[in-house]
Design a protein around this motif. Structure first.
Motif, PDB file in Angstrom:
ATOM      1  N   GLU A 118      33.812  33.851  34.752  1.00  0.00           N
ATOM      2  CA  GLU A 118      33.275  34.393  36.003  1.00  0.00           C
ATOM      3  C   GLU A 118      34.246  34.118  37.148  1.00  0.00           C
ATOM      4  OE1 GLU A 118      28.459  33.893  35.210  1.00  0.00           O
ATOM      5  OE2 GLU A 118      29.444  32.721  36.770  1.00  0.00           O
ATOM      6  N   LEU A 119      34.264  35.055  38.093  1.00  0.00           N
ATOM      7  CA  LEU A 119      35.104  34.891  39.290  1.00  0.00           C
ATOM      8  C   LEU A 119      34.213  34.943  40.522  1.00  0.00           C
ATOM      9  CD1 LEU A 119      37.805  34.797  40.881  1.00  0.00           C
ATOM     10  CD2 LEU A 119      37.823  37.308  40.737  1.00  0.00           C
ATOM     11  N   PHE A 120      34.357  33.960  41.394  1.00  0.00           N
ATOM     12  CA  PHE A 120      33.657  33.946  42.688  1.00  0.00           C
ATOM     13  C   PHE A 120      34.712  33.916  43.790  1.00  0.00           C
ATOM     14  CE2 PHE A 120      32.003  31.705  46.379  1.00  0.00           C
ATOM     15  CZ  PHE A 120      30.870  32.457  46.660  1.00  0.00           C
ATOM     16  N   VAL A 121      34.565  34.831  44.755  1.00  0.00           N
ATOM     17  CA  VAL A 121      35.543  34.929  45.850  1.00  0.00           C
ATOM     18  C   VAL A 121      34.821  34.714  47.182  1.00  0.00           C
ATOM     19  CG1 VAL A 121      37.280  36.342  46.998  1.00  0.00           C
ATOM     20  CG2 VAL A 121      36.913  36.573  44.537  1.00  0.00           C
ATOM     21  N   ARG A 122      35.374  33.824  47.980  1.00  0.00           N
ATOM     22  CA  ARG A 122      34.900  33.656  49.351  1.00  0.00           C
ATOM     23  C   ARG A 122      35.885  34.379  50.262  1.00  0.00           C
ATOM     24  NH1 ARG A 122      34.201  28.680  49.445  1.00  0.00           N
ATOM     25  NH2 ARG A 122      31.918  28.576  49.403  1.00  0.00           N
ATOM     26  N   PHE A 123      35.403  35.533  50.831  1.00  0.00           N
ATOM     27  CA  PHE A 123      36.278  36.368  51.643  1.00  0.00           C
ATOM     28  C   PHE A 123      36.332  35.849  53.086  1.00  0.00           C
ATOM     29  CE2 PHE A 123      34.689  39.457  48.430  1.00  0.00           C
ATOM     30  CZ  PHE A 123      35.913  39.752  47.836  1.00  0.00           C
ATOM     31  N   PRO A 124      37.434  36.096  53.790  1.00  0.00           N
ATOM     32  CA  PRO A 124      37.497  35.755  55.220  1.00  0.00           C
ATOM     33  C   PRO A 124      36.598  36.704  56.027  1.00  0.00           C
ATOM     34  CG  PRO A 124      39.493  36.898  54.550  1.00  0.00           C
ATOM     35  CD  PRO A 124      38.716  36.639  53.295  1.00  0.00           C
ATOM     36  N   ASP A 125      36.224  36.263  57.232  1.00  0.00           N
ATOM     37  CA  ASP A 125      35.334  37.069  58.079  1.00  0.00           C
ATOM     38  C   ASP A 125      35.960  38.404  58.443  1.00  0.00           C
ATOM     39  OD1 ASP A 125      33.474  35.068  58.002  1.00  0.00           O
ATOM     40  OD2 ASP A 125      34.155  34.126  59.871  1.00  0.00           O
ATOM     41  N   ASN A 126      37.267  38.480  58.455  1.00  0.00           N
ATOM     42  CA  ASN A 126      37.947  39.698  58.900  1.00  0.00           C
ATOM     43  C   ASN A 126      38.187  40.689  57.759  1.00  0.00           C
ATOM     44  OD1 ASN A 126      39.023  37.219  60.526  1.00  0.00           O
ATOM     45  ND2 ASN A 126      39.165  38.946  61.919  1.00  0.00           N
ATOM     46  N   PHE A 127      37.567  40.437  56.608  1.00  0.00           N
ATOM     47  CA  PHE A 127      37.736  41.308  55.447  1.00  0.00           C
ATOM     48  C   PHE A 127      36.434  42.054  55.173  1.00  0.00           C
ATOM     49  CE2 PHE A 127      37.368  42.163  50.900  1.00  0.00           C
ATOM     50  CZ  PHE A 127      38.566  42.795  50.627  1.00  0.00           C
ATOM     51  N   TRP A 144      32.013  38.217  39.959  1.00  0.00           N
ATOM     52  CA  TRP A 144      32.369  39.126  38.873  1.00  0.00           C
ATOM     53  C   TRP A 144      32.201  38.390  37.533  1.00  0.00           C
ATOM     54  CZ3 TRP A 144      34.337  39.233  43.620  1.00  0.00           C
ATOM     55  CH2 TRP A 144      34.487  40.485  44.245  1.00  0.00           C
ATOM     56  N   LYS A 145      31.532  39.033  36.600  1.00  0.00           N
ATOM     57  CA  LYS A 145      31.432  38.504  35.227  1.00  0.00           C
ATOM     58  C   LYS A 145      32.477  39.226  34.383  1.00  0.00           C
ATOM     59  CE  LYS A 145      26.529  37.284  35.556  1.00  0.00           C
ATOM     60  NZ  LYS A 145      26.775  35.821  35.527  1.00  0.00           N
ATOM     61  N   LEU A 146      33.447  38.475  33.878  1.00  0.00           N
ATOM     62  CA  LEU A 146      34.617  39.051  33.218  1.00  0.00           C
ATOM     63  C   LEU A 146      34.529  38.857  31.710  1.00  0.00           C
ATOM     64  CD1 LEU A 146      37.241  37.677  35.748  1.00  0.00           C
ATOM     65  CD2 LEU A 146      36.121  39.918  35.784  1.00  0.00           C
ATOM     66  N   LEU A 175      39.290  31.498  45.778  1.00  0.00           N
ATOM     67  CA  LEU A 175      38.840  31.984  44.475  1.00  0.00           C
ATOM     68  C   LEU A 175      38.451  30.813  43.587  1.00  0.00           C
ATOM     69  CD1 LEU A 175      40.931  34.160  45.653  1.00  0.00           C
ATOM     70  CD2 LEU A 175      41.074  34.982  43.298  1.00  0.00           C
ATOM     71  N   THR A 176      37.378  30.995  42.851  1.00  0.00           N
ATOM     72  CA  THR A 176      36.933  30.020  41.855  1.00  0.00           C
ATOM     73  C   THR A 176      36.621  30.765  40.563  1.00  0.00           C
ATOM     74  OG1 THR A 176      35.997  28.576  43.555  1.00  0.00           O
ATOM     75  CG2 THR A 176      35.258  28.239  41.286  1.00  0.00           C
ATOM     76  N   MET A 177      37.274  30.337  39.427  1.00  0.00           N
ATOM     77  CA  MET A 177      36.997  30.928  38.123  1.00  0.00           C
ATOM     78  C   MET A 177      36.326  29.872  37.238  1.00  0.00           C
ATOM     79  SD  MET A 177      40.117  33.515  37.215  1.00  0.00           S
ATOM     80  CE  MET A 177      38.998  34.546  36.277  1.00  0.00           C
ATOM     81  N   ALA A 178      35.193  30.242  36.685  1.00  0.00           N
ATOM     82  CA  ALA A 178      34.441  29.352  35.790  1.00  0.00           C
ATOM     83  C   ALA A 178      34.525  29.889  34.360  1.00  0.00           C
ATOM     84  CB  ALA A 178      32.993  29.265  36.262  1.00  0.00           C
ATOM     85  N   PHE A 179      34.531  28.997  33.364  1.00  0.00           N
ATOM     86  CA  PHE A 179      34.654  29.426  31.963  1.00  0.00           C
ATOM     87  C   PHE A 179      34.141  28.314  31.047  1.00  0.00           C
ATOM     88  CE2 PHE A 179      38.504  27.418  33.434  1.00  0.00           C
ATOM     89  CZ  PHE A 179      38.771  26.469  32.443  1.00  0.00           C
TER      90      PHE A 179
END
Length: 632
Positions: A118-127, A144-146, A175-179
């Motif tokens: 799995e991928l978790f993304v913390r986006f900036p406020d300006n995105f 995202w589940k990959l 970004l954080t990827m869990a597995f």
């Protein structure tokens, strides 16, 4: 099965001595003595301490079991602390408003599969997220589940979004990827971050305007904006931050007016556009002016940016322009009869004017022209005196130029000038003053250039307003016949010694401009004249004092535009001439005096009429028949 430990059959060998010596070293005390183990003393330990130590030992055994089990299951190639490499690539330079593709590559460094990735993304406020491949697994578009990642395999995905922010804004993606490693139930994580800076914007902004302006003169600022991209831009707003002394008049196109529920102040400073087409260029013209104050320079700020769903502005460009306020520094003052307050006056009075002119600024004032203005119909232009220039009797303007006053050619800083002149007002009966309650006057100074910069500006003095006192007209006359030639008197005419003759005295008041109050009219009956107590009053009250023989008429107030027919009275007097009166004209009523107060000006009004005699000057029929006659 091979044992991990082997028993040694030989005894008493050097090896045994080595062991023995080692035990002695371990168990001897600090004095080198061995403990007496023939006596063993046992101490009881607390149960809580036993439980605590047992827990530590158990935890350690479980951890060791997991570790060795994991190594056995993975063929000895255990988790090495960096199972995944994460790499983010994006354009080197980004502009605010750009649509940017972020490519995320991730690689399995292990010799076994990584599952449930799995991928978790913390986006900036300006995105602002637009799309991704594959699609996100949550509504927030941050997860995202990959697919599972085979050993030593790699994969990639793309996230597309729009960056919005001021130039210099840093954007950081976390970004954080869990597995889960193959044949293992625990979850492990790898993290990465990526930072880039907004280096430009896709919107250009430019503001132009005058470098120097005069107070209360029209100013036009031009704001130009452009979409530099080949993409359509969404909701865009231009915002102006005006100086405190700037007064907005209009704009082209018209400014946006916030709705009541938007909570925004209506400052005439917003322009909103639902979209900007690719390469679109726009222009805003702002018209206004500056009121005079103590600031020599004023700064106008223009911002442009994108609006979000809550109408918050993300500023893309900000430009400022400084405008110098060029003050005239000219001061003009006007006094009438020594004051600028404006004292009450009567028609027929002479008004003495003084104009004070001073350049209190730091600039040369060139081509100064002074103009004084007054109501032309109220002035007797044949009685003008003092320092005057060209007179326009029709408009009531007196004008001074450098021809009359040389200093006006170049009125330098610190220069002062005084002009004195006098104007006489017409009499009440020479002009129709109905509706003219005051005499206004003012001086205007026209300045052609300031420091050789075309100014064409005007400065005004204080305006004086001299209230005109109401004209109270008093009529006091004696009659034997009325206006219809009907006798209102009795007895012989001319009067005869020893016989009684009565006359009728008429008092009347007319009022013009303002209401008057506390009106009092008085006169005295001479010796030999008696009040018959016959009278009619249509306004106010008539009183007679026997001791002083005084007739007093009082009226509480008289409105403006009242005539003789509105406010009047009459009373009869009687004479019986004696021999001493023979051949003479007798006085029927002494001088009549009036006092009243103008409610608008507060001034006291005084009027008088001459004495009334038996000659009856106001009676066209009986006039001239006032000499007392006698028959022997």
């Amino acid at each position: 099965m091979t044992s991990f430990f082997k028993k040694n059959k030989n005894t008493g060998t050097a090896k045994d001595n080595t062991v023995k010596n080692g035990l002695v070293y371990i168990y001897k005390d600090e004095n080198g003595n061995l403990p007496d183990i023939s006596r063993l003393e046992i101490k009881k330990k607390s149960k809580m301490k036993n439980y605590f130590l047992s827990g530590i030992i158990l935890t350690g055994l479980i951890g060791a079991g997991i570790f060795f089990g994991y190594r056995i299951l993975t063929g000895g190639n255990g988790y090495r602390g960096k199972s995944l490499d994460i790499e983010i690539t994006a354009p080197n330079k980004i502009s605010s408003g750009d649509s940017v593709n972020y490519k995320i590559k991730y690689r399995n460094n292990e010799n076994y599969s990584l599952n449930n990735v799995e991928l978790f993304v913390r986006f900036p406020d300006n995105f602002k997220f637009v799309s991704s491949e594959p699609s996100p697994a949550n509504d927030f578009k941050t997860l995202w589940k990959l697919e599972n990642l085979n050993k030593n395999a790699q994969a990639e995905m793309i996230i597309t979004g729009i960056v919005i922010g001021q130039v210099g804004t840093e954007l950081t993606f976390d970004l954080t990827m869990a597995f889960e490693p193959e044949n293992f139930s625990s979850t492990f994580k790898e993290t990465a971050s990526f930072t880039q800076t907004i280096e430009s914007t896709i919107i250009d902004l430019e503001i132009t305007g005058p470098e120097t302006v005069l107070p209360e003169k029209k100013v036009v600022y031009t704001v130009k904006y452009k979409n530099n991209s080949d993409k359509e831009l969404g909701r865009t707003q231009v915002e102006a931050i005006y100086p405190e002394t700037f007064v907005f008049q209009k704009s082209e196109p018209a400014n946006y007016v916030p709705k009541e529920n938007e909570g925004a102040r209506k400052l005439n400073n917003l322009w909103r556009f639902e979209k900007l087409e690719p390469n679109f260029e726009g222009e805003i013209k702002i018209d206004g002016g500056y009121v005079s104050d103590d600031n020599e320079e004023e700064e106008l700020t223009i911002k442009i940016g994108f609006l979000d769903e809550e109408n918050n502005l993300s500023v893309q460009q900000e430009k400022k322009i400084t405008t110098r306020i060029l003050k005239t520094g000219l001061e003009a003052g006007l006094l009438v009869n020594g004051t600028d307050i404006g004292s009450p006056v009567n028609m027929g009075d002479t008004l003495n004017f003084m104009v004070n002119l001073k350049n209190a600024g730091s600039n040369d004032l060139n081509g100064v022209v002074l103009e004084f203005k007054i109501d032309p119909e109220l002035v007797d232009w044949q009685a003008v005196s003092g320092t005057v220039g060209e007179i326009d009797k029709k408009s009531g303007v007196i004008r001074w130029t450098e021809t009359e006053i040389a200093e006006l050619s170049q009125f330098k800083p610190g220069t002062e000038k005084q002009l004195e002149f006098a104007l006489k007002l017409k009499e009440y009966d020479e002009v129709d003053i109905k509706g003219r309650y005051e005499i206004k006057s003012q001086v205007k100074a026209k300045i052609q250039n300031i420091n050789d910069i075309e100014a064409d500006t005007e400065i005004f003095s204080n305006e004086t307003a001299n209230i005109i006192n109401s004209q109270l007209s008093l009529k006091a006359e004696g009659r034997y016949f009325d206006d219809d030639n009907q006798a209102v008197g009795t007895g012989p005419l001319p009067p005869v010694v020893g016989e009684k003759t009565t006359f009728r005295i008429y008092w009347a008041i007319a009022n013009s401009l303002n209401e008057v109050k506390n009106v009092e009219v008085t006169a005295t009956l001479p010796e030999g004249v008696e009040f018959t107590e016959k009278f009619i009053v249509n306004a106010g009250k008539l009183m007679y004092n026997d001791n002083s023989k005084t007739m007093t008429w009082t009226v509480s107030k008289i409105s403006s535009n009242m005539g003789y027919d509105d406010v009047n009275l009459w009373f009869d007097v009687e004479i019986a001439p004696t021999v001493s009166n023979k051949g003479r004209i007798m006085v029927l009523l002494t001088e009549t005096e009036l006092v009243a107060y103008d409610t608008r000006t507060g001034d006291e009004i005084l009027q008088s009429q001459p004495a009334v005699t038996t000659n009856l000057d106001a009676d066209p029929v009986a006039r001239g028949k006032g000499i007392i006659v006698g028959f022997e």
